[in-house]
Design a protein around this motif. Sequence first.
Motif, PDB file in Angstrom:
ATOM      1  N   ASP A  64       0.817  -1.210   0.000  1.00 33.71           N
ATOM      2  CA  ASP A  64       0.000   0.000   0.000  1.00 33.71           C
ATOM      3  C   ASP A  64       0.859   1.272   0.000  1.00 33.71           C
ATOM      4  OD1 ASP A  64       1.005  -0.374   2.528  1.00 33.71           O
ATOM      5  OD2 ASP A  64      -0.821   0.274   3.553  1.00 33.71           O
ATOM      6  N   ALA A  65       2.064   1.181  -0.523  1.00 30.84           N
ATOM      7  CA  ALA A  65       2.976   2.327  -0.539  1.00 30.84           C
ATOM      8  C   ALA A  65       2.389   3.481  -1.340  1.00 30.84           C
ATOM      9  CB  ALA A  65       4.327   1.924  -1.119  1.00 30.84           C
ATOM     10  N   ARG A  66       2.668   4.681  -0.885  1.00 25.94           N
ATOM     11  CA  ARG A  66       2.276   5.883  -1.611  1.00 25.94           C
ATOM     12  C   ARG A  66       3.301   6.120  -2.715  1.00 25.94           C
ATOM     13  NH1 ARG A  66       1.187  12.035   0.696  1.00 25.94           N
ATOM     14  NH2 ARG A  66       1.439  13.047  -1.327  1.00 25.94           N
ATOM     15  N   ILE A  67       2.820   6.254  -3.950  1.00 26.46           N
ATOM     16  CA  ILE A  67       3.702   6.457  -5.102  1.00 26.46           C
ATOM     17  C   ILE A  67       3.441   7.854  -5.657  1.00 26.46           C
ATOM     18  CG2 ILE A  67       4.355   5.658  -7.405  1.00 26.46           C
ATOM     19  CD1 ILE A  67       3.188   2.896  -6.561  1.00 26.46           C
ATOM     20  N   ASP A  68       4.464   8.714  -5.625  1.00 20.90           N
ATOM     21  CA  ASP A  68       4.377  10.067  -6.161  1.00 20.90           C
ATOM     22  C   ASP A  68       5.358  10.176  -7.319  1.00 20.90           C
ATOM     23  OD1 ASP A  68       2.620  10.876  -4.022  1.00 20.90           O
ATOM     24  OD2 ASP A  68       4.370  11.099  -2.737  1.00 20.90           O
ATOM     25  N   THR A  69       4.942  10.820  -8.399  1.00 17.81           N
ATOM     26  CA  THR A  69       5.825  10.961  -9.558  1.00 17.81           C
ATOM     27  C   THR A  69       5.901  12.416  -9.995  1.00 17.81           C
ATOM     28  OG1 THR A  69       4.067  10.528 -11.167  1.00 17.81           O
ATOM     29  CG2 THR A  69       5.308   8.629 -10.386  1.00 17.81           C
ATOM     30  N   ILE A  70       7.088  12.815 -10.431  1.00 19.97           N
ATOM     31  CA  ILE A  70       7.321  14.149 -10.960  1.00 19.97           C
ATOM     32  C   ILE A  70       8.078  13.968 -12.267  1.00 19.97           C
ATOM     33  CG2 ILE A  70       8.477  16.362 -10.585  1.00 19.97           C
ATOM     34  CD1 ILE A  70       8.204  15.124  -7.451  1.00 19.97           C
ATOM     35  N   GLY A  71       7.483  14.416 -13.367  1.00 23.72           N
ATOM     36  CA  GLY A  71       8.115  14.263 -14.672  1.00 23.72           C
ATOM     37  C   GLY A  71       8.221  15.596 -15.378  1.00 23.72           C
ATOM     38  N   TYR A  72       9.362  15.826 -15.997  1.00 22.64           N
ATOM     39  CA  TYR A  72       9.595  17.073 -16.744  1.00 22.64           C
ATOM     40  C   TYR A  72       9.874  16.750 -18.207  1.00 22.64           C
ATOM     41  CZ  TYR A  72      12.269  20.995 -18.628  1.00 22.64           C
ATOM     42  OH  TYR A  72      12.745  21.998 -19.435  1.00 22.64           O
ATOM     43  N   SER A  73       9.288  17.512 -19.111  1.00 15.10           N
ATOM     44  CA  SER A  73       9.515  17.408 -20.544  1.00 15.10           C
ATOM     45  C   SER A  73       9.224  15.982 -21.034  1.00 15.10           C
ATOM     46  CB  SER A  73      10.943  17.847 -20.872  1.00 15.10           C
ATOM     47  OG  SER A  73      11.143  17.953 -22.262  1.00 15.10           O
ATOM     48  N   TYR A  74      10.197  15.319 -21.663  1.00 12.87           N
ATOM     49  CA  TYR A  74       9.989  13.940 -22.117  1.00 12.87           C
ATOM     50  C   TYR A  74       9.745  12.996 -20.940  1.00 12.87           C
ATOM     51  CZ  TYR A  74      11.140  14.240 -27.119  1.00 12.87           C
ATOM     52  OH  TYR A  74      11.128  14.483 -28.463  1.00 12.87           O
ATOM     53  N   GLY A  75      10.286  13.325 -19.771  1.00  3.84           N
ATOM     54  CA  GLY A  75      10.041  12.502 -18.588  1.00  3.84           C
ATOM     55  C   GLY A  75       8.570  12.474 -18.218  1.00  3.84           C
ATOM     56  N   GLY A  76       7.878  13.586 -18.449  1.00  3.80           N
ATOM     57  CA  GLY A  76       6.441  13.644 -18.188  1.00  3.80           C
ATOM     58  C   GLY A  76       5.602  13.221 -19.377  1.00  3.80           C
ATOM     59  N   ALA A  90       0.267  -3.842 -12.831  1.00  5.77           N
ATOM     60  CA  ALA A  90       0.727  -4.442 -11.577  1.00  5.77           C
ATOM     61  C   ALA A  90      -0.266  -4.200 -10.436  1.00  5.77           C
ATOM     62  CB  ALA A  90       2.097  -3.872 -11.205  1.00  5.77           C
ATOM     63  N   GLY A  91      -1.357  -3.501 -10.730  1.00  7.59           N
ATOM     64  CA  GLY A  91      -2.361  -3.230  -9.706  1.00  7.59           C
ATOM     65  C   GLY A  91      -1.984  -2.113  -8.747  1.00  7.59           C
ATOM     66  N   LEU A  92      -1.071  -1.231  -9.171  1.00  4.95           N
ATOM     67  CA  LEU A  92      -0.619  -0.126  -8.324  1.00  4.95           C
ATOM     68  C   LEU A  92      -1.163   1.194  -8.861  1.00  4.95           C
ATOM     69  CD1 LEU A  92       3.122  -1.226  -8.029  1.00  4.95           C
ATOM     70  CD2 LEU A  92       1.326  -1.511  -6.309  1.00  4.95           C
ATOM     71  N   LYS A  93      -1.418   2.142  -7.959  1.00  8.31           N
ATOM     72  CA  LYS A  93      -1.893   3.467  -8.347  1.00  8.31           C
ATOM     73  C   LYS A  93      -0.974   4.531  -7.779  1.00  8.31           C
ATOM     74  CE  LYS A  93      -6.759   2.314  -8.587  1.00  8.31           C
ATOM     75  NZ  LYS A  93      -8.088   2.554  -8.040  1.00  8.31           N
ATOM     76  N   MET A  94      -0.987   5.671  -8.430  1.00  9.48           N
ATOM     77  CA  MET A  94      -0.188   6.803  -7.979  1.00  9.48           C
ATOM     78  C   MET A  94      -1.024   7.678  -7.053  1.00  9.48           C
ATOM     79  SD  MET A  94       1.573   7.668 -11.584  1.00  9.48           S
ATOM     80  CE  MET A  94      -0.002   7.493 -12.380  1.00  9.48           C
ATOM     81  N   ASP A  95      -0.345   8.349  -6.140  1.00  8.27           N
ATOM     82  CA  ASP A  95      -1.028   9.287  -5.268  1.00  8.27           C
ATOM     83  C   ASP A  95      -0.963  10.685  -5.881  1.00  8.27           C
ATOM     84  OD1 ASP A  95      -2.174   9.656  -2.348  1.00  8.27           O
ATOM     85  OD2 ASP A  95      -0.854  11.355  -2.782  1.00  8.27           O
ATOM     86  N   THR A  96       0.238  11.238  -5.967  1.00  7.03           N
ATOM     87  CA  THR A  96       0.421  12.587  -6.499  1.00  7.03           C
ATOM     88  C   THR A  96       1.230  12.517  -7.784  1.00  7.03           C
ATOM     89  OG1 THR A  96       0.341  13.544  -4.287  1.00  7.03           O
ATOM     90  CG2 THR A  96       1.348  14.886  -6.004  1.00  7.03           C
ATOM     91  N   VAL A  97       0.717  13.173  -8.824  1.00  8.95           N
ATOM     92  CA  VAL A  97       1.404  13.244 -10.112  1.00  8.95           C
ATOM     93  C   VAL A  97       1.647  14.717 -10.423  1.00  8.95           C
ATOM     94  CG1 VAL A  97       1.204  12.842 -12.602  1.00  8.95           C
ATOM     95  CG2 VAL A  97       0.374  11.120 -10.986  1.00  8.95           C
ATOM     96  N   CYS A  98       2.905  15.076 -10.686  1.00  9.65           N
ATOM     97  CA  CYS A  98       3.273  16.434 -11.066  1.00  9.65           C
ATOM     98  C   CYS A  98       3.946  16.365 -12.434  1.00  9.65           C
ATOM     99  CB  CYS A  98       4.222  17.047 -10.046  1.00  9.65           C
ATOM    100  SG  CYS A  98       3.587  17.061  -8.359  1.00  9.65           S
ATOM    101  N   LEU A  99       3.329  16.989 -13.424  1.00  9.65           N
ATOM    102  CA  LEU A  99       3.881  16.995 -14.775  1.00  9.65           C
ATOM    103  C   LEU A  99       4.299  18.426 -15.121  1.00  9.65           C
ATOM    104  CD1 LEU A  99       1.259  14.660 -16.479  1.00  9.65           C
ATOM    105  CD2 LEU A  99       3.533  14.061 -15.638  1.00  9.65           C
ATOM    106  N   ILE A 100       5.601  18.602 -15.347  1.00  7.38           N
ATOM    107  CA  ILE A 100       6.154  19.919 -15.647  1.00  7.38           C
ATOM    108  C   ILE A 100       6.396  20.007 -17.146  1.00  7.38           C
ATOM    109  CG2 ILE A 100       8.003  21.556 -15.142  1.00  7.38           C
ATOM    110  CD1 ILE A 100       8.557  19.866 -12.573  1.00  7.38           C
TER     111      ILE A 100
END
Length: 185
Positions: A64-76, A90-100
Amino acid sequence: MFNRIIRFTMGFTQDRGARTGLEILQTAVYAKFASPTCYVDRPIRWNGNPKEEVKWIKRNCTEDARIDTIGYSYGGGVFHPKLVKALGRAGLKMDTVCLIDPVPRLRPFAWLGSKVKAGECRQLLTFMQEKDYPRSSGVRLFEGMEWAKNAIRHDLGPPIGHTEIDNHSGVHTAIIDALSEGPQP
């Protein structure tokens, strides 16, 4: 085992030369959140293998880990949609997504569906600029999120361009504030 992971994905040429805004943001996030139960990763390349990332998460994080992602440009715009798909399988969801300023790879007929898929998440922040190229063509929200108050879009106009947006203090502050919200393992 970690209860939270904060994952950064860099743009096309960010691993060359001077320290980037994304690396400065990662240092600030590391100082605030890193702990024995929270893993703050260094920025990974935009053309990394999302399946390997999911394997690492499943091997090193609680179910049940909290998964946060931050992606910039091609990374996002390139890596993030692939990660969304791999996490979903894999049945996992993200909590916070930040796309720059997420930039999708241009392919034939890209104009038919060139918006970046954000994926299902509790909180979404997008930061866009319209000064120069490469330029994001927008973010497609997960079904049902179109009217969610936690889908926040920040439009940063000139003088902020693509190469400055990842080092903008307002972007850094908004992301750190968003990561501070919600369940804190």
